[in-house]
Design an enzyme around this catalytic site. Structure first.
Site, mmCIF file in Angstrom:
data_model
loop_
_atom_site.group_PDB
_atom_site.id
_atom_site.type_symbol
_atom_site.label_atom_id
_atom_site.label_comp_id
_atom_site.label_asym_id
_atom_site.label_seq_id
_atom_site.Cartn_x
_atom_site.Cartn_y
_atom_site.Cartn_z
ATOM 1 C CG ASP A 52 82.164 80.542 73.179
ATOM 2 O OD1 ASP A 52 81.250 79.704 72.999
ATOM 3 O OD2 ASP A 52 82.088 81.723 72.826
ATOM 4 C CE LYS A 56 79.025 77.337 79.598
ATOM 5 N NZ LYS A 56 78.936 77.584 78.156
ATOM 6 C CB CYS A 61 46.955 91.017 64.632
ATOM 7 S SG CYS A 61 48.020 89.723 63.995
ATOM 8 C CB CYS A 69 46.902 88.694 67.593
ATOM 9 S SG CYS A 69 45.781 88.030 66.367
ATOM 10 C CB CYS A 80 44.829 88.066 61.249
ATOM 11 S SG CYS A 80 44.640 88.362 63.011
ATOM 12 C CE LYS A 116 77.473 81.757 79.362
ATOM 13 N NZ LYS A 116 76.136 81.524 78.910
ATOM 14 C CE1 TYR A 158 82.747 69.644 79.345
ATOM 15 C CE2 TYR A 158 84.421 70.882 78.175
ATOM 16 C CZ TYR A 158 83.133 70.432 78.267
ATOM 17 O OH TYR A 158 82.217 70.745 77.303
ATOM 18 C CB CYS A 176 45.880 85.075 63.810
ATOM 19 S SG CYS A 176 47.443 85.948 63.591
ATOM 20 N NE ARG A 218 74.268 69.677 75.248
ATOM 21 C CZ ARG A 218 73.050 70.173 75.133
ATOM 22 N NH1 ARG A 218 72.654 70.676 73.987
ATOM 23 N NH2 ARG A 218 72.228 70.176 76.150
ATOM 24 C CD GLU A 267 85.990 72.547 84.657
ATOM 25 O OE1 GLU A 267 85.860 71.947 85.744
ATOM 26 O OE2 GLU A 267 85.984 72.002 83.550
ATOM 27 C CG ASP A 302 69.937 56.249 65.167
ATOM 28 O OD1 ASP A 302 69.641 57.425 65.402
ATOM 29 O OD2 ASP A 302 69.791 55.715 64.058
ATOM 30 C CB ALA A 303 70.181 52.224 70.552
ATOM 31 C CB ALA A 304 69.234 48.163 67.245
HETATM 32 S S1 IVH Z 1 80.556 70.537 82.242
HETATM 33 C C1 IVH Z 1 76.728 68.044 83.049
HETATM 34 N N1 IVH Z 1 82.667 72.040 81.882
HETATM 35 O O1 IVH Z 1 79.054 74.256 78.340
HETATM 36 C C2 IVH Z 1 77.467 69.212 82.558
HETATM 37 N N2 IVH Z 1 80.902 72.201 80.300
HETATM 38 O O2 IVH Z 1 76.209 74.854 79.099
HETATM 39 C C3 IVH Z 1 78.615 68.859 81.688
HETATM 40 N N3 IVH Z 1 81.339 73.739 78.452
HETATM 41 O O3 IVH Z 1 77.453 71.614 76.727
HETATM 42 C C4 IVH Z 1 79.306 70.040 81.152
HETATM 43 N N4 IVH Z 1 83.358 74.346 79.109
HETATM 44 O O4 IVH Z 1 79.718 72.344 75.826
HETATM 45 C C5 IVH Z 1 81.451 71.696 81.412
HETATM 46 N N5 IVH Z 1 84.614 73.274 81.655
HETATM 47 C C6 IVH Z 1 83.416 72.930 81.203
HETATM 48 C C7 IVH Z 1 82.884 73.470 80.015
HETATM 49 C C8 IVH Z 1 81.603 73.089 79.599
HETATM 50 C C9 IVH Z 1 82.432 74.491 78.178
HETATM 51 C C10 IVH Z 1 80.127 73.707 77.641
HETATM 52 C C11 IVH Z 1 79.684 72.337 77.217
HETATM 53 C C12 IVH Z 1 78.276 72.205 77.694
HETATM 54 C C13 IVH Z 1 77.879 73.613 77.945
HETATM 55 C C14 IVH Z 1 76.866 73.659 79.063
#
Ligand code: IVH
Length: 718
Positions: A129, A127, A430, A448, A433, A324, A236, A454, A148, A125, A42-44
Site C-alpha cells: 500500500d 499488494k 431537487c 431531478c 433547482c 483485497k 515487482y 438544474c 503513475r 505476493e 513531452d515524448a519529443a
Molecule cells: S502489479 C499490470 N504487484 O497496485 C499490473 N501491483 O491496483 C502491474 N501494487 O498501480 C501492477 N503491490 O501501485 C503489482 N505486488 C504488486 C503490487 C502492486 C502494489 C499496486 C500498484 C498498482 C496497483 C494496481
C-alpha cells in the site's frame, strides 16, 4: 528528421550536437516552466534529453558546463515536469472473496483453452500500500523516475527517486540496455511513527497514514526533503525492456534482484487455487507483523508468453488480480444526511458523520447509495440489515472503508437509537433547482427532472468535462468550476463547455480580469489559460467521454473512437441511426454498424442516438467544435499486420484458442471483429460446425479461411 545514430557520430559532430541540444532544451525548459506553454510533446522532449545523455555517455569529455543533464534538479522548481510512459502503467482488477479467485483462474483457463488437468503456475505476493513508480535505466544508469499519474503520463520525480536508498542509481550484474523497473515506494510503520512524532513536536500537521507520508515525501519539489525521509522500494513489474532477461514472472523478479533491487520475500509460485488462497491467508495472518502496510495479495500468471496471450481488458491485465483484504470498520454517529445531485440528475444521499478513524484514515462522509438503502431495502427489493431497520439521523452507525472507495454505512446499532429519532424523509424535489424528483418504475434512483435548468446537473457536467480522463484541465477543479458557473459577470461566466475556451477572449474585451479576482492572481490566471489552450486539440476518446453521454464511460468512448476514427463519422452515425421499434425491426445501416462495434450494445447505442436527437446537445457540441479540435483516433490499422484495418468474423468452433482470445488477438493486430457477416466483412475464420455465417460469406464472395490459416496469415504460432 533523420538523425544519425549516436554510435556513428564523429567527435566534432557530437560536440556540435551537444551545443545544439543544450540550447534547444534550455529554450524548451523556459517555455515549459516559465511560460507554461511548451511547443513540443513531452515524448519529443524526453527523446531529446535521452539523446543528449547518450551522446554524453559516449563522449564524457565533451560534457558542457551548461549541459541539460546538469540541470535536472533545478528545473523542478515551479512544478513537476511530465513523463509519458513508454508502456502505460495499468491497474489491477480486484477480487474480494475466495470465489472471485476461483473465477479468475477459471476465466484464464477458459481463455487459454487449457484442459482440466493442465496445471497453470500463478504467483502470489503482497499488494504493497504505497505509490507506484516507474524507473528508467539506460545502460545501467537511472535516467528518469515517474509516478503513475493517469497511467499514460506521470510526474517526473527523478531527483527525488535518486535519494531513495533502495533505488540503485547504477545497476549491477548483467542488465539490458534499456530497462524500466516498476514497483512500490512505501514507508515502514516505524519510520512513519517517527516522522509524525517529529512533526508533532515541531507543531507541524501529521500524516494520516504511511501511504500519504510516502506520497508527500516523494512528491517534494525540493529533493533534499525527500532525501531526509526514509522511503523504501520493492520492485515487482516492468515497462519497456530492450532484452527480456527471463520468460516468467518469477524469473523477472529474480533478475531485478540481481540488478540490485529489493523484491518481496513473500512472493511464491503455486499451481492451484488452493495454494493461492493458503498464501493469501498466511500473508493476511502476518499482516500486522510485516512492519509496512499491505492491502491484499496480488496473483499473476507466471509464464510471460501466457500473459501476452491473455492481454488486457480496458486498463487491467487479464493475467493478474488483486485479492483485497476485508474492509475495516468503526462505529460513529450519523449527524446529518445531505443530498447530492449528479450529472444525470440522480439524487444521492450522503451521510455526514462525527469524525472517526477507520483503518488509519479519518472518515467524515459516507455514501448511503439511495432512498431504499436508507429504508433498509436492497436493490432487488429484499430486506437488508437485520429486520430491515432503517437509518436515522442521530443513529450510531457502523462505517466500513475498503481501500480508496468511498466509505459506506453498513448497519445501525439499534440499542443506541435515540428515543426521538424519526424516519428519514427522502426529498421529492431537487435541492438545487426545486424541480420534481421522480423515481421511474423499477428504478432505485430518484432523479431531478430539471434537466437543463438544474444548476447542480450543469455544474456536475462541467466537472465531468474537465476531469482527469476527459479534458483534464489543470487548475479547473471543483471550486473553480463552481466559481465560474455562478459568476455574475458575463466575462467570467462558464455555463457550458465551450465557455471554458472563450474565457480568455471574453476577458480581454472586458474590464474584469481574472488575475484581479481573489484566489487567482497573475500566475494562476496565466497558467489556467495555458492549460485551457493546451486542450484545444484533444484525443477523440477523451472528447467523447467528456460529452457525458449516458453509458459512455472511458471504455466505451475508446471503443467508439477506435471504430469511427473521427468525430464527424461518429456524429454522422449517431444522427443517422434509427432505434429499431419492435422485434422484427433490425434498424437501419447506421444502427447496425453502431451496435456491431465490439462491446457496444443496444442500450449504449440508444443513448448515443438520444444524445444527438436533442437540439440542445447539438448546440453544445457545435459551440465546442468551434473552439476545440478532436484529433482523429490513430487508425488501429496503423499497427502494421496482414489483417490491420480489416473486419474479421470468427465462426464455428475454434480449436487452438477461445473465442475471446481470437477476438483479443485480432484486435491487437489492428483488425475489427464483428459478430455478423455483411458486405463490410473482409475475412471469415471458420472452424468446424460453422453454419449460416459461413453460408452468407460464401454467397457474398467473402474470403473464408481456417483457424490454421489464420495463424499462418498473422504469422504467430498457434
Ligand atoms: S502489479 C499490470 N504487484 O497496485 C499490473 N501491483 O491496483 C502491474 N501494487 O498501480 C501492477 N503491490 O501501485 C503489482 N505486488 C504488486 C503490487 C502492486 C502494489 C499496486 C500498484 C498498482 C496497483 C494496481
Amino acid at each position: 528528421m533523420s538523425e544519425k545514430s549516436v554510435e556513428s557520430l564523429s567527435e566534432a559532430e557530437a560536440a556540435a550536437e551537444l551545443a545544439r541540444l543544450a540550447e534547444e532544451l534550455a529554450e524548451h525548459d523556459r517555455r515549459y516552466y516559465a511560460e507554461d506553454a511548451p511547443t513540443i510533446t513531452d515524448a519529443a522532449y524526453d527523446a531529446m534529453r535521452r539523446r543528449n545523455l547518450a551522446i554524453e555517455q559516449r563522449f564524457p569529455h565533451l560534457i558542457r558546463e551548461d549541459s541539460p543533464s546538469k540541470r535536472v534538479g533545478a528545473e523542478v522548481s515551479a512544478k513537476f515536469g511530465k513523463i509519458t510512459h513508454a508502456v502505460p502503467m495499468l491497474s489491477l482488477d480486484n477480487a474480494f472473496a475466495d470465489d472471485d479467485v476461483v473465477e479468475f483462474v477459471g476465466r484464464i483457463r477458459r481463455f487459454l483453452r487449457l484442459g482440466a488437468d493442465t496445471p497453470i503456475a500463478i504467483t502470489a505476493e503482497p499488494k504493497i500500500d504505497g505509490l507506484s513508480l516507474s524507473l528508467r535505466y539506460e545502460r545501467g544508469r537511472l535516467v528518469s523516475a515517474a509516478t503513475r499519474g493517469d497511467g499514460q503520463v506521470g510526474e517526473n520525480v527523478t531527483p527525488n527517486a535518486r535519494t531513495v536508498a533502495d533505488i540503485p542509481n547504477v545497476l549491477s550484474g548483467d542488465f539490458p540496455d534499456v530497462l524500466e523497473v516498476r514497483g512500490e515506494v512505501y514507508m515502514s510503520h516505524a519510520d512513519f511513527a517517527e516522522i509524525n512524532r517529529r512533526n508533532a513536536e515541531a507543531g507541524k500537521p501529521l500524516f494520516a497514514n504511511p501511504r500519504n507520508a510516502a506520497a508527500g515525501s516523494l512528491r517534494q519539489l525540493d529533493a533534499s526533503i525527500t532525501a531526509s525521509r526514509p522511503l523504501r522500494f520493492f520492485a515487482y513489474a516492468w515497462g519497456e525492456i530492450s532484452e527480456m532477461p527471463a520468460d516468467t514472472q518469477m524469473g523477472m523478479v529474480a533478475a531485478f534482484r540481481s540488478y540490485g533491487f529489493r523484491t518481496n520475500p513473500l512472493m511464491k509460485l503455486f499451481d492451484s487455487v488452493e495454494g493461492l488462497l493458503s498464501q493469501y491467508h498466511l500473508i493476511e495472518a502476518d499482516r500486522a507483523s510485516l512492519g509496512y502496510d499491505i492491502d491484499g495479495v496480488v496473483y499473476k500468471v507466471d509464464r510471460l508468453d501466457l500473459q501476452q496471450r491473455l492481454g488486457f481488458i480496458s486498463r487491467s491485465p487479464r493475467w493478474a488480480i488483486a485479492h483485497k483484504f476485508p474492509a475495516e470498520k468503526a462505529t460513529t454517529i450519523l449527524t446529518g444526511i445531505d443530498i447530492q445531485v449528479g450529472r444525470t440528475g440522480a439524487l444521492t444521499p450522503v451521510a455526514r458523520l462525527e469524525p472517526v478513524t477507520v483503518g488509519g484514515v479519518v472518515v467524515t462522509n459516507a455514501t448511503l447509495h439511495n432512498e431504499d438503502y436508507i429504508k433498509g431495502i436492497g436493490n432487488s427489493g429484499q430486506a437488508i440489515r437485520d429486520e430491515e431497520h432503517d437509518i436515522r439521523i442521530g443513529d450510531t452507525v457502523i462505517v466500513q472503508r475498503a481501500g480508496d472507495v468511498i466509505p459506506q454505512i453498513l448497519d445501525v446499532v439499534m440499542e443506541k437509537r435515540p428515543a426521538d429519532a424519526t424516519p428519514y424523509v427522502f426529498p421529492i424535489r431537487c435541492p438545487a433547482c426545486d424541480s420534481h424528483a421522480v423515481r421511474e418504475e423499477g428504478e432505485v434512483v430518484r432523479r431531478c427532472t430539471g434537466g437543463l435548468i438544474c444548476p447542480a446537473q450543469a455544474v456536475e457536467r462541467l466537472r465531468h468535462f474537465v476531469s482527469r480522463n476527459a479534458f483534464d484541465i489543470d487548475g479547473l477543479g471543483e471550486k473553480q468550476i463552481e466559481f465560474f458557473f455562478h459568476a455574475e459577470d458575463p466575462a467570467l461566466r462558464v455555463r457550458s463547455p465551450a465557455d471554458i475556451f472563450t474565457l480568455r477572449r471574453r476577458q480581454e474585451g472586458s474590464l474584469t480580469k481574472l488575475e484581479n479576482i481573489e484566489g487567482f492572481g497573475v500566475t494562476s490566471a496565466r497558467k489556467l489559460f495555458a492549460a485551457i489552450d493546451d486542450r484545444r486539440q484533444v484525443e477523440l476518446s477523451r472528447f467523447l467521454f467528456a460529452l457525458g453521454i449516458r453509458h459512455i464511460g472511458e471504455t466505451n468512448a475508446k471503443r467508439l473512437a477506435r471504430h469511427y476514427i473521427s468525430f464527424d463519422a461518429f456524429r454522422k452515425a449517431g444522427s443517422e441511426a434509427v432505434i429499431p421499434e419492435g422485434k422484427g425491426d433490425k434498424g437501419n445501416a447506421a444502427w447496425q454498424e453502431l451496435t456491431a462495434v465490439s462491446g457496444i450494445g443496444a442500450i449504449v447505442a440508444e443513448a448515443v442516438v438520444e444524445f444527438f436527437a436533442e437540439e440542445h446537445n447539438r448546440q453544445v457540441v457545435d459551440a465546442l467544435l468551434a473552439e476545440v479540435t478532436p484529433l482523429d483516433e490513430e487508425r488501429i490499422g496503423d499497427v502494421s499486420s496482414p489483417v490491420s484495418g480489416k473486419t474479421v468474423v470468427f465462426t464455428g468452433s475454434l480449436e487452438k484458442m477461445s473465442r475471446d482470445e481470437a477476438k483479443a488477438m485480432a484486435e491487437k493486430l489492428g483488425a475489427k471483429v464483428a459478430g455478423s457477416v455483411s458486405k463490410k466483412t473482409d475475412l471469415v475464420v471458420a472452424g468446424p460446425g460453422a453454419g449460416s455465417k459461413l453460408k452468407t460469406a460464401t454467397e457474398l464472395g467473402i474470403e473464408v479461411i481456417s483457424e490454421d490459416q489464420w495463424f499462418e496469415r498473422v504469422n504467430q504460432a498457434g
